[in-house]
Write a protein that holds these residues in place. Structure first.
Motif, PDB file in Angstrom:
ATOM      1  N   UNK A 148       0.806  -1.222   0.000  1.00 17.57           N
ATOM      2  CA  UNK A 148       0.000   0.000   0.000  1.00 17.57           C
ATOM      3  C   UNK A 148       0.838   1.272   0.000  1.00 17.57           C
ATOM      4  N   UNK A 149       2.087   1.186   0.404  1.00 13.13           N
ATOM      5  CA  UNK A 149       2.918   2.388   0.536  1.00 13.13           C
ATOM      6  C   UNK A 149       3.030   3.206  -0.750  1.00 13.13           C
ATOM      7  N   UNK A 150       3.117   2.587  -1.943  1.00  9.28           N
ATOM      8  CA  UNK A 150       3.244   3.407  -3.163  1.00  9.28           C
ATOM      9  C   UNK A 150       2.069   4.339  -3.429  1.00  9.28           C
ATOM     10  N   UNK A 151       0.922   4.115  -2.806  1.00 12.16           N
ATOM     11  CA  UNK A 151      -0.240   4.962  -3.037  1.00 12.16           C
ATOM     12  C   UNK A 151      -0.222   6.228  -2.177  1.00 12.16           C
ATOM     13  N   UNK A 152       0.755   6.337  -1.275  1.00  7.41           N
ATOM     14  CA  UNK A 152       0.817   7.471  -0.359  1.00  7.41           C
ATOM     15  C   UNK A 152       2.163   8.175  -0.497  1.00  7.41           C
ATOM     16  N   UNK A 153       2.184   9.501  -0.370  1.00  4.33           N
ATOM     17  CA  UNK A 153       3.452  10.232  -0.500  1.00  4.33           C
ATOM     18  C   UNK A 153       4.406   9.913   0.648  1.00  4.33           C
ATOM     19  N   UNK A 154       5.686   9.994   0.362  1.00  2.00           N
ATOM     20  CA  UNK A 154       6.703   9.782   1.382  1.00  2.00           C
ATOM     21  C   UNK A 154       6.738  10.994   2.297  1.00  2.00           C
ATOM     22  N   UNK A 155       6.715  10.755   3.595  1.00  3.79           N
ATOM     23  CA  UNK A 155       6.646  11.857   4.556  1.00  3.79           C
ATOM     24  C   UNK A 155       7.888  12.739   4.467  1.00  3.79           C
ATOM     25  N   UNK A 156       9.053  12.143   4.167  1.00  2.43           N
ATOM     26  CA  UNK A 156      10.281  12.937   4.081  1.00  2.43           C
ATOM     27  C   UNK A 156      10.192  13.994   2.987  1.00  2.43           C
ATOM     28  N   UNK A 191     -12.346  10.540   5.277  1.00  2.00           N
ATOM     29  CA  UNK A 191     -13.265  11.330   4.459  1.00  2.00           C
ATOM     30  C   UNK A 191     -12.539  11.948   3.261  1.00  2.00           C
ATOM     31  N   UNK A 192     -11.342  12.458   3.506  1.00  2.94           N
ATOM     32  CA  UNK A 192     -10.577  13.062   2.410  1.00  2.94           C
ATOM     33  C   UNK A 192     -10.265  12.029   1.330  1.00  2.94           C
ATOM     34  N   UNK A 193      -9.878  10.824   1.736  1.00  2.00           N
ATOM     35  CA  UNK A 193      -9.554   9.777   0.770  1.00  2.00           C
ATOM     36  C   UNK A 193     -10.794   9.285   0.038  1.00  2.00           C
ATOM     37  N   UNK A 194     -11.961   9.362   0.696  1.00  5.82           N
ATOM     38  CA  UNK A 194     -13.196   8.995  -0.002  1.00  5.82           C
ATOM     39  C   UNK A 194     -13.553  10.026  -1.054  1.00  5.82           C
ATOM     40  N   UNK A 195     -13.483  11.306  -0.685  1.00  5.99           N
ATOM     41  CA  UNK A 195     -13.853  12.372  -1.622  1.00  5.99           C
ATOM     42  C   UNK A 195     -12.883  12.423  -2.797  1.00  5.99           C
ATOM     43  N   UNK A 196     -11.600  12.217  -2.530  1.00 10.34           N
ATOM     44  CA  UNK A 196     -10.597  12.267  -3.598  1.00 10.34           C
ATOM     45  C   UNK A 196     -10.606  11.028  -4.483  1.00 10.34           C
ATOM     46  N   UNK A 197     -11.314   9.984  -4.071  1.00  7.72           N
ATOM     47  CA  UNK A 197     -11.371   8.758  -4.857  1.00  7.72           C
ATOM     48  C   UNK A 197     -10.200   7.823  -4.634  1.00  7.72           C
ATOM     49  N   UNK A 198      -9.424   8.042  -3.559  1.00 11.74           N
ATOM     50  CA  UNK A 198      -8.241   7.217  -3.327  1.00 11.74           C
ATOM     51  C   UNK A 198      -8.614   5.779  -2.995  1.00 11.74           C
ATOM     52  N   UNK A 199      -9.677   5.587  -2.221  1.00  6.75           N
ATOM     53  CA  UNK A 199     -10.080   4.214  -1.876  1.00  6.75           C
ATOM     54  C   UNK A 199     -10.376   3.418  -3.147  1.00  6.75           C
ATOM     55  N   UNK A 200     -11.099   4.017  -4.052  1.00  2.31           N
ATOM     56  CA  UNK A 200     -11.452   3.323  -5.293  1.00  2.31           C
ATOM     57  C   UNK A 200     -10.221   3.104  -6.170  1.00  2.31           C
ATOM     58  N   UNK A 201      -9.300   4.072  -6.177  1.00  2.00           N
ATOM     59  CA  UNK A 201      -8.068   3.935  -6.956  1.00  2.00           C
ATOM     60  C   UNK A 201      -7.224   2.780  -6.449  1.00  2.00           C
ATOM     61  N   UNK A 202      -7.055   2.709  -5.129  1.00  2.00           N
ATOM     62  CA  UNK A 202      -6.288   1.609  -4.539  1.00  2.00           C
ATOM     63  C   UNK A 202      -6.957   0.275  -4.839  1.00  2.00           C
ATOM     64  N   UNK A 203      -8.278   0.229  -4.694  1.00  2.00           N
ATOM     65  CA  UNK A 203      -9.010  -1.016  -4.918  1.00  2.00           C
ATOM     66  C   UNK A 203      -8.844  -1.501  -6.357  1.00  2.00           C
ATOM     67  N   UNK A 204      -8.960  -0.612  -7.317  1.00  2.00           N
ATOM     68  CA  UNK A 204      -8.837  -1.004  -8.722  1.00  2.00           C
ATOM     69  C   UNK A 204      -7.437  -1.533  -9.027  1.00  2.00           C
ATOM     70  N   UNK A 205      -6.409  -0.869  -8.506  1.00  2.00           N
ATOM     71  CA  UNK A 205      -5.033  -1.303  -8.760  1.00  2.00           C
ATOM     72  C   UNK A 205      -4.753  -2.664  -8.120  1.00  2.00           C
ATOM     73  N   UNK A 206      -5.227  -2.872  -6.886  1.00  2.00           N
ATOM     74  CA  UNK A 206      -4.993  -4.154  -6.217  1.00  2.00           C
ATOM     75  C   UNK A 206      -5.750  -5.286  -6.903  1.00  2.00           C
TER      76      UNK A 206
END
Length: 260
Positions: A14-22, A71-86
């Motif tokens: 899952x890490x590639x779907x999120x920005x690196x904190x550094x 909520x932010x990830x739902x509105x931005x569509x990130x949950x659906x993006x991750x699901x489709x890729x997996x």
């Protein structure tokens, strides 16, 4: 660790779907206090145990922080993006094409909590359930393709029509769809009129005995997976969009474990 927490190997998926904190250190504003992995663990815990947002254990971030990210990830569509890729990765891992050609459609009626009076209705046939329906389309592995949560008063034929329109937009490779007898009649005529190159097969159940229906049992198994996420045992969400997001989160957790 809780049983719902991500292991190191699962987090690498899952890490590639999120920005690196550094990479965010140089950005203006308040520095990030909680890691994405910790936020995800809290969301997976809530989805698995079915607790309230305010009842998250104290060793997780504050519930308001976790909910804001959810909520932010739902509105931005990130949950659906991750699901489709997996889903594509899981299909490739078992030797399937990334995009499916066969699908199965069905609905599940669920009761709503007292705190979620919006967008619910009474199922007028058979079960008489007051609540909502989870209308889903899955591939031949039982992996989710499309979901639409709507009042239970909407019939399967009408709900299936809207769901198949969504399916045609997101999965153009589908050639055949299996459905049960609840979709017989109006939906068949409409589907062949709008999608003449695609086949809709209505599977019939033999009378007098229970028989596992070929091709259709996978969608029933998917509904069985939902049972293990207690947040899905009843619809506690006020907005149907949140109900759909909880289903995506459940499937994401399942597919991450499969990939690892």
């Amino acid at each position: 660790m809780y049983d719902s927490d991500l292991s190191d190997a699962e987090w690498k998926v899952l890490a590639p779907f999120f920005p690196v904190i550094d990479d965010e250190v140089s950005k203006p504003g308040r520095p990030r206090e909680w890691s994405f992995r910790t936020i995800l663990n809290a969301i997976f815990y809530l989805n698995k145990t079915g607790c309230q947002w305010r009842m998250l254990p104290s060793d997780f971030p504050p519930w308001s922080t976790v909910y804001d990210y959810y909520r932010h990830w739902r509105i931005s569509g990130l949950w659906k993006t991750i699901h489709t890729a997996l889903r594509r990765e899981v299909r490739i891992k078992v030797g399937k094409n990334p995009e499916p050609t066969g699908a199965c459609i069905d609905s599940q009626s669920v009761k709503t909590a007292l705190s979620s009076p919006d967008s619910k209705g009474v199922m007028m046939v058979a079960k008489k359930i007051e609540g909502r329906k989870r209308h889903i389309v899955v591939d031949t592995l039982g992996l989710l393709l499309v979901i639409w949560v709507h009042p239970a008063s909407i019939s399967d034929s009408l709900g299936g029509q809207i769901l198949l329109v969504l399916l045609n937009k997101c999965c153009k490779t589908i050639k055949k769809v299996w459905a049960d007898c609840g979709y017989r009649g109006y939906l068949e005529e409409w589907y062949y009129r709008c999608s003449p190159k695609r086949e809709l097969e209505i599977t019939k159940r033999p009378q007098g005995k229970f028989v596992v229906q070929a091709k259709r049992w996978v969608v029933e198994r998917t509904f069985g997976w939902f049972v293990w996420a207690r947040r899905l045992s009843k619809d506690y969400e006020r907005l149907p969009r949140n109900s759909e997001a909880c289903v995506y989160i459940c499937m994401i957790r399942i597919m991450v474990r499969r990939l690892v």
